[in-house]
Write a protein that holds these residues in place. Structure first.
Motif, short mmCIF file in Angstrom:
data_model
loop_
_atom_site.label_atom_id
_atom_site.label_comp_id
_atom_site.label_asym_id
_atom_site.label_seq_id
_atom_site.Cartn_x
_atom_site.Cartn_y
_atom_site.Cartn_z
N PRO A 1 -3.94 31.63 52.41
CA PRO A 1 -4.43 30.27 52.14
C PRO A 1 -3.61 29.55 51.07
O PRO A 1 -3.40 28.33 51.18
N VAL B 1 -0.47 28.14 52.68
CA VAL B 1 -0.77 26.95 53.48
C VAL B 1 -1.06 25.75 52.56
O VAL B 1 -0.62 24.63 52.82
N ALA B 2 -1.75 26.02 51.46
CA ALA B 2 -2.11 24.93 50.55
C ALA B 2 -0.91 24.37 49.79
O ALA B 2 -0.97 23.28 49.24
N GLY C 1 1.86 23.18 50.67
CA GLY C 1 2.63 22.08 51.23
C GLY C 1 4.01 22.51 51.70
O GLY C 1 4.82 21.68 52.12
N LEU C 2 4.32 23.80 51.65
CA LEU C 2 5.63 24.28 52.11
C LEU C 2 5.74 24.21 53.64
O LEU C 2 6.82 24.29 54.19
N GLU C 3 4.61 24.10 54.30
CA GLU C 3 4.56 23.96 55.75
C GLU C 3 5.42 24.99 56.48
O GLU C 3 6.30 24.62 57.26
N ARG D 1 15.37 25.11 47.80
CA ARG D 1 14.26 24.82 46.90
C ARG D 1 12.95 25.43 47.41
O ARG D 1 12.19 26.05 46.67
N ASP D 2 12.71 25.26 48.71
CA ASP D 2 11.46 25.77 49.30
C ASP D 2 11.39 27.29 49.22
O ASP D 2 10.34 27.87 48.94
N GLU E 1 19.58 21.79 50.99
CA GLU E 1 19.06 21.75 49.62
C GLU E 1 17.55 21.99 49.61
O GLU E 1 17.02 22.71 48.78
N GLN E 2 16.89 21.33 50.56
CA GLN E 2 15.44 21.47 50.61
C GLN E 2 15.04 22.92 50.91
O GLN E 2 14.09 23.45 50.34
N ASP F 1 10.56 28.27 45.68
CA ASP F 1 9.15 28.02 45.35
C ASP F 1 8.23 29.02 46.06
O ASP F 1 7.22 29.46 45.49
N ARG G 1 15.03 20.02 57.03
CA ARG G 1 16.03 19.07 57.49
C ARG G 1 17.35 19.24 56.74
O ARG G 1 18.42 18.99 57.27
N THR G 2 17.27 19.64 55.47
CA THR G 2 18.50 19.76 54.67
C THR G 2 18.59 21.15 54.04
O THR G 2 17.57 21.81 53.80
#
Lengths: 464, 464
Positions: free
Chosen positions: A238, A241-242, A244-246, A297-298, A293-294, A301, A290-291
């Motif tokens: 949970p 999911v919470a 926002g990393l989707e 970072r994801d 860099e993202q 995190d 999409r990128t």
């Protein structure tokens, strides 16, 4: 039924190279991948190659009062596409074309016999994909529609139901109609598309499917996270999911299932021995962005997040290992089958209740002296358990207890495989009679003679 | 109907402070926001406060053969909730509670009378939101379910249908049942939840709704892009969707509509005069992300994209102006209404066909000497047009041409408002009779006496 007349009529419709008659069937056409096959000889197996041929077959079936069993590629796991004695199997093997791709509207129109693998390959050059990812890529889209197939990407992208926007249907009387269309929203009458989705071939024959596509995301990472306790792995879900990393996949595998599937695939994931020795279960998380860099970072995190909640370690898999792990996961059913599994379930419960469900499942299994192992789409609360208990009666009692407990948690019997024949017992026993009665009356609207895929889902009449 | 008996029975069920009888109704209970109100006196307006009371009302209606009109907050635009002479309006105004929020499973259970605004406010502290965003925040969730409401965030988050996972229903005979549950996937029988979604109160009374929630994204930007030509603005949309930027809103407004709504809201968006003079239409794009860095990058990439395809300029709105613009957009209907608009439509077509549809709409309007202006959820192909043409007969002819053309493009008559009473004519005239017949037979399964919300959608009997 006038056998000779029906035989000649069927040959007239599809040609004599596109039909077989009992006892000359190809055995591959007579079963799906249910663990409980029952060999049945249908009267005919026909392979229409157009909607008009399907309509003619439906009219013949109606005229002769013969059952029709629609069939995609036979990869179902619940006996949903197995023949009826004396009936006609309608195989969509020849109706397997991608009819159109619209790269502006992100829509594809396909025939029901196309497989997920074929669809994905044809879509690849467009930069678009059909994001639903049921494990078995040789499954047909028609089968996916009829079971409302889910799979590993449902946590982000939803299930078949969320991506089918229109259907062409043939009713049992041969009427052809279209529902929905290449639009992403509608409030224009009852949604017959949604009603047919997941109806397991019992309402109409699906002859064309309009699918909503999505842009492929160019960057992805697969993260493997070992935990010392199965409950921990399911409890962390949970919060992922919470976040926002989707994630586009969020799978758990207990250590037995992981060992079996990686062993079967000779796959080395690089988990250190000292960690592997403490591990009871793994979480596999796929991020797509999409990128680049993202993505970086994801992943960072995500690693911070899971390390804060008891992860033994975090591994970002090299892309070849990642691909092979996902492929191995897809094969989990086959590994269990070759290990002699006696039943599988794909119950769905609210995702926060998975730990509770698994605890109780372990207790139920112990009480029945059964062995269970599992994996699942834990982001969806969709738990796949392999059940080893050869005695049919005891196993049925165990299953009824498992489902009954899952339902008290707010769950449903099948998350994605469907009820078919294999789960009819618990489905009919545990469902609200009013809900069953409404469904039976809807069935009567579409198929008053009960000729479409009889003896499964709502229809508990014994096979003739 | 025995009036005295029914009157006393209704008072017994809900208490005398929760029912009004003709002619003592509150006029607000007797209409929705349709542009074509017809004043009708129902026998009673009742305000049940529990499912059991709703069930008792249904049993009384069945026993007396009296029509029931379910009513949320009356914000519908198609006459879906207007009373029937001699019938009973079932107002859900008192059943407006948020029953539970599950922050692990991201589920909320609500009563149908809760409004979107109330729901959002109650959810805010949890970091979760119900992502569907129909413009009218005073609309009720029960109304949203019955029209399958869409709105501005559908391009990313889908419509009501994609977020409702379970319902409690009262059938016309008073039976209470539950469909679905707090799980995100299921393949366990026909999906009655989906069947009731968008059924405009004609199948069952919705008494409880289980909603799937999403994490709120902490960072957002609203980007305003002026174009010199309406066709350009609609042509750029597919490339934005294909980019993977996943905008959560993608709206167009023609310059007349933009002028009217910003004028009505005294809103200054900071568009330079030299640019404003050349502008024919605006695109409004909202991006929402998990991190500030990602937002910055996404806004840059979006700006590059639109500048490459003819944007006159790109404005990232300050957040106060952004909020006010979205609020003003929500009010577009009211601005048109106060300008004396004669009809509105919310047709949906494949998004790449929007330019073609708007071109033809302009030609049709010219032929009929009508004036049209519009805006819409262009990422969904959902075009909202205001039609100024007072003559009823000529306007109906114009509408039929518009819808007929939209359907040839693969469209549907209503993207989100529903058919109700206002769009029955074109809906029944332009739909496949087989599709209508199947729906009528499904209606008969649920409501054989045709007592639930009669005289709309499929039911073209004239009002008594």
């Amino acid at each position: 039924m006038h056998e000779t007349e029906l035989r000649n009529d069927l040959i007239d419709v599809v040609g004599d190279d596109a039909v077989t008659f009992s006892p000359h069937h190809n055995p591959d056409d007579l079963h799906d991948e249910s663990l409980h096959p029952c060999h049945v000889e249908p009267f005919a197996v026909v392979r229409p190659d157009s909607t008009e041929q399907v309509a003619q077959i439906a009219r013949l079936a109606s005229a002769h009062g013969v059952a029709l069993t629609p069939r995609g590629s036979g990869t179902g796991l619940s006996g949903g596409a197995t023949p009826v004695p004396g009936g006609i199997v309608v195989s969509f093997a020849r109706m397997n074309r991608l009819l159109s791709i619209d790269t502006n509207d992100h829509m594809a129109v396909v025939q029901p016999g196309i497989t997920l693998r074929e669809l994905n390959e044809e879509l690849a050059p467009s930069g678009l994909r059909y994001p639903v990812y049921p494990g078995e890529l040789s499954g047909s889209l028609g089968g996916n529609v009829n079971t409302n197939a889910g799979g590993m990407r449902a946590v982000r992208h939803g299930v078949t139901r969320h991506h089918v926007v229109g259907l062409e249907l043939v009713l049992i009387d041969g009427t052809v109609l279209r529902t929905g269309g290449p639009v992403v929203k509608s409030s224009s009458g009852y949604d017959l598309t949604q009603l047919v989705l997941g109806s397991e071939g019992t309402l109409a024959l699906v002859t064309e499917i309009t699918l909503k596509l999505s842009p492929s995301m160019p960057h992805s990472a697969t993260v493997l996270v070992p935990f010392a306790d199965l409950r921990e792995v399911t409890r962390v879900v949970p919060s992922i999911v919470a976040s926002g990393l989707e994630p586009s996949m969020l799978e758990y595998l207990d250590v037995l299932t992981m060992g079996a599937i990686t062993g079967a695939a000779s796959l080395e994931l690089g988990v250190e021995t000292s960690i592997a020795e403490q591990t009871a279960a793994y979480l596999v998380i796929v991020l797509e962005t999409r990128t680049a860099e993202q993505l970086e970072r994801d992943v960072e995190d995500l690693a911070t997040l899971v390390q804060g909640v008891g992860a033994l370690d975090v591994y970002v898999l090299p892309s070849s290992a990642a691909t092979r792990l996902i492929e191995a996961r897809e094969r989990a059913f086959w590994v269990a089958k070759s290990a002699g599994v006696n039943d599988i379930i794909d119950i769905v419960v609210p995702r926060s209740r998975v730990p509770e469900f698994l605890d109780e499942a372990t207790r139920i299994a112990q009480r029945h002296a059964a062995f269970i192992a599992g994996c699942g789409h834990v982001g969806d609360g969709n738990v796949h358990l392999s059940i080893y208990l050869p005695d049919d009666e005891r196993r049925e009692a165990l299953l009824l207890e498992l489902f009954s407990f899952g339902l008290t948690l707010g769950g449903q019997i099948s998350g994605e495989h469907g009820i078919g024949r294999d789960k009819q017992g618990p489905y009919l026993a545990l469902s609200d009679p009013t809900v069953l009665e409404l469904q039976r009356r809807i069935k009567d609207v579409f198929d008053p003679g009960h000729l479409l895929n009889p003896h499964r889902l709502l229809d508990e009449r014994p096979m003739p």
